[in-house]
Design a protein around this motif. Structure first.
Motif, short mmCIF file in Angstrom:
data_model
loop_
_atom_site.label_atom_id
_atom_site.label_comp_id
_atom_site.label_asym_id
_atom_site.label_seq_id
_atom_site.Cartn_x
_atom_site.Cartn_y
_atom_site.Cartn_z
N GLU A 1 17.58 7.58 7.23
CA GLU A 1 17.74 6.75 6.03
C GLU A 1 19.19 6.31 5.88
OE1 GLU A 1 16.31 9.38 3.04
OE2 GLU A 1 14.21 8.84 3.31
N VAL B 1 7.05 -1.45 15.30
CA VAL B 1 7.43 -2.61 14.51
C VAL B 1 6.70 -3.87 14.97
CG1 VAL B 1 9.70 -1.75 13.82
CG2 VAL B 1 9.48 -3.00 15.97
N GLU C 1 9.42 6.54 10.39
CA GLU C 1 8.01 6.92 10.38
C GLU C 1 7.78 8.14 11.27
OE1 GLU C 1 5.96 5.90 8.38
OE2 GLU C 1 6.11 3.78 7.95
N LYS D 1 20.10 3.69 8.59
CA LYS D 1 19.57 2.36 8.27
C LYS D 1 20.35 1.71 7.14
CE LYS D 1 15.49 -0.18 6.75
NZ LYS D 1 14.09 -0.12 6.29
N ASP E 1 13.17 1.75 11.27
CA ASP E 1 11.90 1.93 10.57
C ASP E 1 10.93 2.77 11.39
OD1 ASP E 1 12.70 0.59 8.32
OD2 ASP E 1 11.82 -1.34 8.91
#
Length: 409
Positions: free
Chosen positions: A217, A347, A202, A220, A198
């Motif tokens: 993407e 995070v 970003e 993940k 994540d």
């Protein structure tokens, strides 16, 4: 079989000397008994040369033919590199996107991968120890060559690693890994040993060019461990993986910025149900990426609507909305190209408070005015005048103790 996927970009394969250096990286896992998938980009500058050639022939080159043209760059680098390996007695072969096959949709120039025939690749790996696969390219169901867009070789590599259930996907670049911020802008920037998917998403969305956003993407979605490291060093780089408790204990992991932004304001918009859809649906139809959105409090049935778009989409945004001025109901459209976005990412922000207030105070102390603010679970973004970008990056990097050897708490 144990499979290692390695990807090398254009600067890593730009000439014979560089390719020989790359070969040593490839031979390491091979000599350890692994099967190796090597994903290569075109030689540095080659894709731009081919695109310029297309423009020389016609002002409006057909997208499908452009894909067919620019894909030859990877064909050159993969075949030359396979020759080097064969000279070392390695059982290998080059594989183009349509031969893998990497199946995509028909969006030429920015195709999305729909499937990879893992069975066919596994059969090839029974015969060969190393497959040198052309990154950036695939093919449609109608067997037309497609390309995945800028940085697409990253996506190719991660997608292949996912399809083949590889042990690791190593992305080799001309930098040692992912840094707490741009080291060219902040000399105190520190290489991060491990970053969560994540966080990397970003950072990539904010213009950090270490990894293409679609590759993150993919990683993940399919839980692919990605190791970002330097072609020109044997030092460990940055592991991009699932977040763990240690990551969550770090409040902020990095500061990212994006100078490719523009601010659009619709003045005195009629404030009634459905007006937002009237504004943003036509932009979505034009594939214009809208990011930060702020609507002022309504007064006398009128409001101001401000949002950001990439600078390259400003003309299309103005043209699209100006045609709908009477239908939407606004008095004036203004734009500002002299802006940039600064983001604090981590995070650990999910479980800690005070990040925004510390960031705002640090910027205020340096007299940096904030034009717009947006937040998510792991990110706080401020829009500022672009002339203050470097000052803001350094200020926030220091405010969250991200200098070499320090940890954010």
């Amino acid at each position: 079989m144990n499979i290692v996927v390695q990807k090398f970009g254009g600067t890593s394969v730009r000439n014979l000397e560089c390719q020989r250096q790359v070969m040593q990286k490839v031979l390491r896992p091979y000599r350890e008994g692994n099967k190796v998938i090597v994903v290569l980009s075109a030689m540095s500058g080659e894709t731009n040369r081919l695109l310029a050639l297309a423009k020389e022939w016609t002002d409006t080159p057909d997208p499908a033919e452009v894909d067919s043209l620019v894909s030859t760059g990877e064909q050159v680098s993969t075949s030359l590199f396979a020759m080097l390996l064969k000279q070392q007695g390695v059982k290998c072969r080059s594989v183009l996107g349509f031969q893998a096959p990497v199946k995509t949709n028909e969006a030429h120039g920015k195709a999305r991968i729909e499937a990879i025939d893992a069975e066919e690749l596994e059969e090839l790996l029974q015969e060969y120890d190393i497959l040198v696969i052309a990154g950036f390219q695939g093919c449609t169901a109608n067997k037309r060559i497609t390309t995945l867009g800028r940085g697409g070789s990253d996506t190719s590599a991660v997608a292949l690693a996912a399809a083949l259930d590889a042990d690791v996907c190593e992305i080799y670049t001309d930098v040692p890994g992912v840094f707490t911020t741009d080291p060219n802008m902040c000399t105190d920037a520190r290489k991060i040993d491990k970053v969560a998917y994540d966080e990397m998403l970003e950072m990539a969305s904010m213009g950090a060019k270490v990894l293409q956003i679609r590759s993150v993407e993919f990683a993940k979605k399919y839980n692919v461990t990605v190791h970002v490291r330097s072609t020109f060093s044997d030092e460990p780089g940055t592991i991009v993986t699932q977040e763990d408790e240690n990551m969550e204990s770090v409040l902020v992991s990095g500061i990212a910025y994006d100078k490719d932004q523009a601010q659009i304001t619709l003045v005195h918009v009629h404030d009634h149900p459905g007006v937002s859809a009237q504004i943003f649906s036509p932009l979505a139809d034009k594939k214009i990426l809208v990011d930060m959105i702020v609507q002022n409090p309504s007064k006398d049935g009128l409001t101001d609507m401000t949002f950001t778009v990439p600078r390259s989409d400003v003309d299309m945004t103005i043209k699209t909305l100006s045609k709908l001025q009477y239908e939407i109901g606004f008095e004036e459209l203004t734009h500002n190209l002299n802006v940039s976005k600064i983001s604090i990412i981590g995070v650990g922000m999910r479980n800690h408070s005070g990040v925004a207030s510390r960031a705002f105070q640090a910027l205020a102390d340096e007299n940096v005015n904030i034009l717009m603010i947006s937040t998510s679970e792991i990110k706080v973004t401020c829009l500022i005048d672009d002339k203050y970008t470097e000052l803001a990056v350094r200020t926030l990097h220091k405010a969250f103790n991200l200098e070499e050897g320090k940890h954010t708490e």
